[in-house]
Enzyme design. Sequence first.
Site, PDB file in Angstrom:
ATOM      1  N   ASP A   1      -4.866  -7.148  -7.237  1.00 55.99           N
ATOM      2  CA  ASP A   1      -5.012  -6.351  -6.016  1.00 55.99           C
ATOM      3  C   ASP A   1      -5.431  -4.948  -6.452  1.00 55.99           C
ATOM      4  OD1 ASP A   1      -5.005  -5.613  -3.363  1.00 55.99           O
ATOM      5  OD2 ASP A   1      -2.950  -6.239  -2.982  1.00 55.99           O
TER       6      ASP A   1
ATOM      7  N   HIS B   1       0.832  -1.210   0.000  1.00 55.52           N
ATOM      8  CA  HIS B   1       0.000   0.000   0.000  1.00 55.52           C
ATOM      9  C   HIS B   1       0.864   1.257   0.000  1.00 55.52           C
ATOM     10  CE1 HIS B   1      -2.641  -3.151   1.587  1.00 55.52           C
ATOM     11  NE2 HIS B   1      -3.613  -2.465   1.028  1.00 55.52           N
TER      12      HIS B   1
END
Length: 577
Positions: free
Chosen positions: A354, A282
């Site tokens: 993702d 992230h």
Amino acid sequence: MGGVSNRPWRARVAVATLTVLLVSGCSGAPDRPAPTPAPTGTSAGPSAPAAPPASDPAGRAAALVATLSDEDLVGQVLMPYAYGDSATKVSAGSAAGNQALAGVDTPADMIAKYRLGGLILVGFSADDPTKGNQETTNVDNPKQVHALTTGLRAAAGRLAAGSAPLLIGTDQEYGVVTRVTDGVTVLPSALAAGAAGDPKLTEAAWRAAGSELAAMGINVDFAPVADVLATRSTVIGSRSFGADPKQAAAQVGGAVRGLQAEGVAATLKHFPGHGHSADDSHQDLPVLTQSAAALQSGAWPPFTAGFDAGAMAVMSGHLDARAIDPGTPATFSHKLLTDVLRGQLGFKGVVITDGMNMPPAKRWAPGEAAVRALNAGNDLILMTPNVGQAYDGLLAALRGGSLPRTRLVEAVTRVLTMKFRLAELPTAQMSTLATPAHRAAADALAAAAVTVLRGTCGGAVRGPVTVTSSSGRDGTRATLTAALTAAGVPVKASGGTIVHLVGYGDAAKDLRPDAAVTVAMDTPYVLADAKSPTLLATYSSSRASMTALAAVLAGKARPGGRSPVAVPGLPATACAS
């Protein structure tokens, strides 16, 4: 291997795409582009074969694909998020968010304009390590979620691909990543299940959870996490079932069987193994330095166990596996997704990226990133940062030849096959949410997880007790206090025997040297620095875990868990087997 087989129909789909006139979908969508037919050949007519039976999902998918326009095909591989807690009525702020994301006001408009294959429901909590890419929230309570999913499906039902149910997914992992928390049965974390060490308990608990997700209208869970916790990764942490590949594999299989028995597709994540790096995708691109052989033996057993259990989907991770395709995130790696995942490991189901709004995927513009991901072997593009740009980029690449039609058709056929498979599975009613039977399944798993790493095995704590915790955990402290009182342990606001709780993100500075008992409610590594004579781990702060902890502290239950990760200086359990 489990999953969706594609060999019987791949050739048939390619022929059908080239020989059948593609027709448009339903009219009336806002700003909907005119459909573009594929190359023409022999039109479908009276001599066309009969529609496949309902019990043949792959055949139904192939037949439907042959009727779809270019625009419909492109839309089916997109699974973005949207702003708002309703399909058709949103706040001004949510409408502005949707305009920036997709040029529409509501989630229903987004589905109609881009002919979407699916939508992900997002949201986050304070301890959520994934909150950096959760830019809005769609979830509040089960009734609201059910109304939202009903509206989304109504919008999708008007599309040309509307005979196949819309995919509605969410990250319901349990533990720190749990999107729907109110009014449902909340399981203990994956690491807690690993500590319990009983795949049957895991399967029963995840079956209860799958039933409740399906009842709310969610048919894809981006879980379980199949990553082996080979490092002290804080972004994976208690989301993993543990550090032992074989034991984690057994747990993953149980979770998959439980979810899919109730009509919810399981998604194994994050291939090729996020737990083998301590970095956070992230924030940046984590690097896996292990050899291909080390990944095969240390990272991939839970994935293959999930395939054997029938997992319908795998999530590709933004991970740089240096030994296989150096410098290329797995999300965009043909070597990893096509050669290894499909060719070597034999996965036949749907591969989902993702979040494409995460930094490793944003090195390219949304359109180019979507094309690269699809060409690498993904079948669904998740959470693009701009829906219109991703859609236009895919459509242009299809027409320009940089996205082969056969690759797009293959991806859409896999997606539709999964949809038709899900349509055949049972769906529970809303009345099943948080039933005593479901709570009992969660309680049994949580009770089996409680671990003593130091101290008396199963001995009662001397009362009265004062429960303390690190900052921000007042709710959990109150839950344990109530559970202790119910178990017959007197509790004082201060001056009693101190039971101190530590959770996600806590470190040595958050420990209390005067605590008689220290309890780790996330990964137990912090216990290596604790001075308390008694050290316990629940790996989770759920109500079920606090109830199980109270029973142990009251001397009414014997803790039988074993730490699924190594804690320096401490055994996996202080209890003799």
